[in-house]
Design an enzyme around this catalytic site. Sequence first.
Site, PDB file in Angstrom:
ATOM      1  N   SER A 169       0.855  -1.181   0.000  1.00 32.02           N
ATOM      2  CA  SER A 169       0.000   0.000   0.000  1.00 32.02           C
ATOM      3  C   SER A 169       0.897   1.239   0.000  1.00 32.02           C
ATOM      4  CB  SER A 169      -0.889  -0.037   1.246  1.00 32.02           C
ATOM      5  OG  SER A 169      -1.711   1.098   1.325  1.00 32.02           O
TER       6      SER A 169
ATOM      7  N   LYS B 151      -0.959  -0.888  -4.483  1.00 34.33           N
ATOM      8  CA  LYS B 151      -2.192  -0.164  -4.141  1.00 34.33           C
ATOM      9  C   LYS B 151      -1.836   1.280  -3.854  1.00 34.33           C
ATOM     10  CE  LYS B 151      -4.825  -0.136   0.176  1.00 34.33           C
ATOM     11  NZ  LYS B 151      -5.544  -0.996   1.147  1.00 34.33           N
TER      12      LYS B 151
ATOM     13  N   LYS C 281      -2.984   4.961  -2.499  1.00 33.40           N
ATOM     14  CA  LYS C 281      -3.973   5.725  -1.744  1.00 33.40           C
ATOM     15  C   LYS C 281      -4.374   6.924  -2.594  1.00 33.40           C
ATOM     16  CE  LYS C 281      -4.114   3.469   2.200  1.00 33.40           C
ATOM     17  NZ  LYS C 281      -5.383   2.949   2.760  1.00 33.40           N
TER      18      LYS C 281
ATOM     19  N   ASP D 180      -7.207   2.945  -3.138  1.00 27.96           N
ATOM     20  CA  ASP D 180      -7.978   2.970  -1.889  1.00 27.96           C
ATOM     21  C   ASP D 180      -8.239   4.424  -1.509  1.00 27.96           C
ATOM     22  OD1 ASP D 180      -9.125   2.597   0.586  1.00 27.96           O
ATOM     23  OD2 ASP D 180      -7.420   1.515   1.474  1.00 27.96           O
TER      24      ASP D 180
ATOM     25  N   GLU E 159     -11.169   0.695  -3.750  1.00 25.81           N
ATOM     26  CA  GLU E 159     -11.510   0.337  -2.371  1.00 25.81           C
ATOM     27  C   GLU E 159     -12.161   1.521  -1.652  1.00 25.81           C
ATOM     28  OE1 GLU E 159      -8.022  -1.153  -0.430  1.00 25.81           O
ATOM     29  OE2 GLU E 159      -8.950  -1.252   1.558  1.00 25.81           O
TER      30      GLU E 159
ATOM     31  N   ASP F 211     -14.034  -1.976   2.460  1.00 23.93           N
ATOM     32  CA  ASP F 211     -13.132  -2.229   3.588  1.00 23.93           C
ATOM     33  C   ASP F 211     -13.873  -1.778   4.854  1.00 23.93           C
ATOM     34  OD1 ASP F 211     -11.178  -2.025   5.589  1.00 23.93           O
ATOM     35  OD2 ASP F 211      -9.743  -0.872   4.418  1.00 23.93           O
TER      36      ASP F 211
ATOM     37  N   LYS G 206     -10.285  -7.565   7.271  1.00 25.35           N
ATOM     38  CA  LYS G 206      -9.301  -7.225   8.305  1.00 25.35           C
ATOM     39  C   LYS G 206      -9.821  -7.787   9.616  1.00 25.35           C
ATOM     40  CE  LYS G 206      -7.618  -2.863   6.352  1.00 25.35           C
ATOM     41  NZ  LYS G 206      -7.894  -1.408   6.330  1.00 25.35           N
TER      42      LYS G 206
ATOM     43  N   GLY H 206      -4.396  -4.746   5.691  1.00 27.25           N
ATOM     44  CA  GLY H 206      -3.332  -4.542   6.670  1.00 27.25           C
ATOM     45  C   GLY H 206      -3.554  -3.246   7.430  1.00 27.25           C
TER      46      GLY H 206
HETATM   47  C1  NPQ Z   1      -6.556   0.525   4.605  1.00 27.98           C
HETATM   48  N1  NPQ Z   1      -4.236   0.180   5.460  1.00 27.98           N
HETATM   49  O1  NPQ Z   1      -6.526  -0.442   3.865  1.00 27.98           O
HETATM   50  C2  NPQ Z   1      -5.502   0.760   5.666  1.00 27.98           C
HETATM   51  C3  NPQ Z   1      -5.614   2.034   6.311  1.00 27.98           C
HETATM   52  C4  NPQ Z   1      -4.600   2.546   7.256  1.00 27.98           C
HETATM   53  C5  NPQ Z   1      -2.184  -0.685   4.595  1.00 27.98           C
HETATM   54  O2  NPQ Z   1      -3.507   0.837   3.456  1.00 27.98           O
HETATM   55  C6  NPQ Z   1      -1.627   3.744  11.067  1.00 27.98           C
HETATM   56  C7  NPQ Z   1      -2.269   2.587  11.426  1.00 27.98           C
HETATM   57  C8  NPQ Z   1      -1.866   4.313   9.853  1.00 27.98           C
HETATM   58  C9  NPQ Z   1      -3.178   1.988  10.565  1.00 27.98           C
HETATM   59  C10 NPQ Z   1      -3.040   4.274   7.751  1.00 27.98           C
HETATM   60  C11 NPQ Z   1      -3.373   0.194   4.436  1.00 27.98           C
HETATM   61  C12 NPQ Z   1      -2.764   3.721   8.984  1.00 27.98           C
HETATM   62  C13 NPQ Z   1      -3.435   2.551   9.337  1.00 27.98           C
HETATM   63  C14 NPQ Z   1      -3.927   3.667   6.917  1.00 27.98           C
HETATM   64  C15 NPQ Z   1      -4.338   1.982   8.457  1.00 27.98           C
HETATM   65  O3  NPQ Z   1      -7.500   1.271   4.515  1.00 27.98           O
HETATM   66 MG    MG Z   2      -8.628   0.286   2.956  1.00 28.72          MG
END
Ligand code: NPQ
Ligand code: MG
Length: 367
Positions: A137, A163, A165, A190, A215, A240, A264, A292
């Site tokens: 990500s 992926k 953001k 995402d 996402e 998600d 998750k 994650g």
């Molecule tokens: C998601 N994770 O899928 C999340 C969101 C996310 C890997 O993109 C600190 C702790 C910062 C958890 C930022 C990924 C974070 C976090 C983003 C989770 O939406």
């Molecule tokens: Mg997400």
Amino acid sequence: MAISFRIHSLEIPLVRPFRTSFGTQSVRDVVLVEAISDSGISGWGECVTMSWPGYSSEYTSGAIDVMQQFLIPDLRPILGTTPEPDAVRAAMESQQGHPMAKAALSTALLDLWLKERNQSLGRYLGAVRERIDCGVSVGIPTSLDSLIEEVGLYVDQGYRRIKLKIEPGWDIEPVRLVRETWPSIPLQVDANQAYGRTDGPHLAQLDAFDLVLIEQPLPEDDLLGHVQISKVVSTPICLDESILSVASAEGAIEFGATTIINIKPGRVGGYLTAREIHNLCVERAIPVWCGGMLETGVGRAANLALAGLPGFTVIGDTSASSRYYAEDVTPPFVLNNGQLEVPTGPGIGVEPIVENLAAMSTGVITA
Ligand code: NPQ
Ligand code: MG
């Protein structure tokens, strides 16, 4: 005597700031729950909350509070011996919400229960794979140049899916550039809820880039909006944040709000419910993947076991430790040919390294 808990608070610097549509994180504040048996065996679970309620309504100090005030007292009556996993989940059902806090406690007790049976989490859950294809990500960077540099780093390391953001103002052009630079890499985006119901035509511009999925474009409670978006956008929509339970997953599938699901364990209250959502999705032919939350090795190990189940046919966010941390609290998970191994040891299959735990600690609560 009975099972007792230690709630460890840690701070671990991230290798680079991670920016999403809801904010930037430079340091991961981690909570690890340790469940300790009479015979001195420890089970471990990671609480995936962030320090502020930006991704979901849960946040770290709130999670610690609800564990101490409500969830651990609810568990107390069944902690004379190591409780069955179903009994752990049932004991905490009298409190609404707080799935991440519940997942941390139930995973610590599940790790302990499995260690006492000398069984791995992967075997217990029904994993059929020994290795997991890994995606990564990529946060929102400060420029297109740094985006290409960062994606290039991950491609060179062997990640099998990228992926990005996105948010309004950082979407079509960055995706176009990455797609032009890597014409055939599996790519997805995402939004973490950053768009609205009328953004369908805008997001439809992403259809040109052969994305695996988009996402969570809209707020978590807006299933109807996701149905509307999916009628305008041809790229599959994947939920998600909206998926909180088996019932919400079934509703989202039946309403046509999602055709792929990100599971998750923290968001749904633990690995038992995560497995049940997986089973539902297999029944309905909905592909799933494992998300994650910047987990340390403790949470990462358990996610790899889950990602070994047969329905996890889409590449997930189970990245190597080095994606986030220069030093992990466990021995690091290292990418090999774009894959990580599902741990095979008892329970989650890893333990925190005592010295790392001490060096990263900001406090321990005994409960
Ligand atoms: C998601 N994770 O899928 C999340 C969101 C996310 C890997 O993109 C600190 C702790 C910062 C958890 C930022 C990924 C974070 C976090 C983003 C989770 O939406
Ligand atoms: Mg997400």
